[in-house]
Design an enzyme around this catalytic site. Structure first.
Site, PDB file in Angstrom:
ATOM      1  N   SER A 156       0.825  -1.204   0.000  1.00 28.20           N
ATOM      2  CA  SER A 156       0.000   0.000   0.000  1.00 28.20           C
ATOM      3  C   SER A 156       0.858   1.253   0.000  1.00 28.20           C
ATOM      4  CB  SER A 156      -0.916   0.020   1.229  1.00 28.20           C
ATOM      5  OG  SER A 156      -1.703   1.188   1.233  1.00 28.20           O
ATOM      6  N   GLU A 212     -10.084   2.255   3.778  1.00 28.07           N
ATOM      7  CA  GLU A 212      -9.751   3.403   2.927  1.00 28.07           C
ATOM      8  C   GLU A 212     -11.009   3.937   2.236  1.00 28.07           C
ATOM      9  OE1 GLU A 212      -7.502   3.955  -1.322  1.00 28.07           O
ATOM     10  OE2 GLU A 212      -6.519   2.685   0.166  1.00 28.07           O
ATOM     11  N   LYS A 240      -4.650  -6.594   3.507  1.00 30.20           N
ATOM     12  CA  LYS A 240      -4.649  -5.500   2.530  1.00 30.20           C
ATOM     13  C   LYS A 240      -6.062  -5.223   2.015  1.00 30.20           C
ATOM     14  CE  LYS A 240      -2.830  -2.544  -0.457  1.00 30.20           C
ATOM     15  NZ  LYS A 240      -3.807  -2.370  -1.526  1.00 30.20           N
ATOM     16  N   HIS A 296      -7.777  -3.294   4.658  1.00 32.07           N
ATOM     17  CA  HIS A 296      -7.168  -1.957   4.595  1.00 32.07           C
ATOM     18  C   HIS A 296      -7.858  -1.121   3.521  1.00 32.07           C
ATOM     19  CE1 HIS A 296      -4.481   0.690   2.298  1.00 32.07           C
ATOM     20  NE2 HIS A 296      -3.832   0.966   3.405  1.00 32.07           N
ATOM     21  N   ASN A 297      -8.068  -1.709   2.341  1.00 31.27           N
ATOM     22  CA  ASN A 297      -8.709  -0.974   1.254  1.00 31.27           C
ATOM     23  C   ASN A 297     -10.160  -0.653   1.565  1.00 31.27           C
ATOM     24  OD1 ASN A 297      -6.268  -1.313   0.006  1.00 31.27           O
ATOM     25  ND2 ASN A 297      -7.071  -2.256  -1.839  1.00 31.27           N
TER      26      ASN A 297
END
Length: 447
Positions: free
Chosen positions: A129, A190, A183, A186-187
């Site tokens: 990232s 986001e 991840k 995480h996205n």
């Protein structure tokens, strides 16, 4: 010929920047791209004068890397990754390591790991990232796979990752697809973060007399407090950018239509399958989908009614404070939901995820890096079995303090017909979680 320490396949901008990052840490790098012209352009351009060696044939590329080979793939997720792996396998030796650094679906990573293990090859699925700049200067890296795989790539990954308080933003997440799953979440966070910021902007800009310069100053001030983060920082800068031709602010000229990548959808689907509640992230995904219906929205605006004038009993200063509080409270909820989802996945897939490690990694290099991740890190270091982030003393006190203004902002958006789905969903989650008895008794009576 001196053999390289590291090899990378896929020379789009992310791949090129990772190569330059690795080389800048003292490693020689071999590179390969399906289209050799791209390799030549890279070698004669930004890689010129660096310890980077390019190859036209895949076999020559593989032979140029010292054993055990460390080969990272940076190609489009899905079939392209499988195709590259299929080409690599006959050329590699037992004990060599393949790393998938793209945004692959975690179940694909689990499958690839099993298949390669049967062939005596090691595999890492690494979430990377930070975008193009992070790849060059120091990303957050979330590697998942067997520990012996991690031991081979750790010396490189920990050197190229971002560093916060002396700690590299890269730690082993767990076996199998753990890295790509982290991840993915995480996205999702986001998505939630960005939607919440957009809703804060939308409410503020409707206040009479509010200018882009005002918004720049507001977000700049917010970035000096609890909301300090990469996304708040770049938001403050956006409001200062003007179009060279028209002199208009660029933010006012951009079409209000957004797309979404697979990771947002995957996060929602995975949460549904596990029974995790990620209402903030889900509302962000839905908001992007709704934004893409531009023509339908324009037509609907001619027929469906709502308030026509912005009504607010608060002063400008009071509104700014209330929106700030609502944004911070909702941001906490987004992370609480993400961490809860990771905890459920950790149990279901036997990954033994360390929430303190995850929040440590996210403090630098990545899009969602924020000052308050230090508080999340401390919360899980104090209590690794924390049921929900909201129950950590710091976050409990913060939410209790902010909830009154949070409610004012959600009510204000409803009264004025201004969509705030992520603010509303976050507050709904908070109220549902803190309610000892929900009306599900009536739901059960229906059956």
């Amino acid at each position: 010929m001196i053999k390289s320490d590291f090899g990378l396949i896929g020379l789009a901008v992310m791949g090129q920047n990772l190569v330059l990052n690795v080389e800048s840490r003292g490693f020689q790098v071999s590179v390969y791209n399906r289209t050799y012209a791209t390799t030549e352009d890279f070698l004669n351009g930004t890689a010129k004068g660096h310890e980077v060696v390019g190859f036209k044939e895949l076999k020559d590329f593989v032979d140029s890397i010292q054993s055990p080979r460390r080969v990272m793939i940076m190609v489009q997720a899905g079939a392209a990754v499988d195709a590259v792996i299929a080409q690599l396998v006959p050329l590699l030796d037992k004990g060599d390591l393949i790393i998938d650094g793209g945004n692959s679906l975690f179940t694909d990573t689990e499958r690839r790991s099993r298949e390669l293990e049967e062939k005596g090859l090691l595999f890492i699925g690494a979430g990377v990232s930070g975008g193009e700049e992070g790849a060059l200067k120091g990303p957050a890296i979330m590697p998942g796979g067997p520990l012996d795989s991690w031991g081979i790539i750790e010396p490189i990954f920990t050197k190229i990752a971002a560093v916060v308080d002396g700690e590299p933003c890269c730690r082993h997440m767990g076996p199998g697809g753990a890295g790509h799953y982290v991840k993915m979440v995480h996205n999702g966070i986001e998505y939630g973060d960005m939607q919440l910021i957009c809703e804060a902007y939308n409410l503020l800009k409707n206040f009479p007399g509010m200018t882009n310069q005002d918004l720049h100053e507001i977000f700049t001030e917010w970035n000096n407090g609890d909301l300090e983060s990469y996304l708040i920082e770049i938001t403050s800068q956006i409001f200062t950018v003007k179009d060279d031709e028209t002199g208009e602010y660029v933010v006012d000229l951009i079409l209000d239509r957004a797309g979404q990548k697979g990771t947002g959808r995957w996060t929602v689907l995975s949460a549904t399958e596990m029974g995790a509640v990620i209402s903030t992230m889900n509302s962000a995904v839905e908001a992007r989908i709704l934004s893409s219906w531009k023509d339908e929205r324009v037509e609907a605006s001619k027929h469906l009614q709502g308030p026509t004038e912005f009504q607010c009993s608060m002063s400008k200063e009071e509104l700014v404070t209330a929106v700030r509080d609502a944004l911070f409270a909702s941001k906490i909820i987004s992370y609480a939901q993400g961490m809860e989802m990771l905890g459920l996945a950790s149990k279901q897939y036997n990954w033994n995820l360390n929430m303190g490690d995850i929040s440590t990694i996210w403090r630098g290099g990545c899009i969602i890096r924020a000052q308050f991740l230090n508080s999340i890190k401390e919360a899980y270091e104090t209590n690794s079995d924390l049921a929900n982030l909201m129950l950590a003393p710091y976050f409990t006190e913060t939410l209790n303090r902010l909830q009154a203004n949070w409610r004012k902002v959600v009510a204000l958006s409803v009264e004025n017909g201004i969509p705030a789905p992520a603010f509303s969903a976050s507050l709904g989650y908070y109220d549902s979680y803190r309610t000892a008895r929900l009306p599900a008794n009536l739901l059960q009576a229906h059956y």
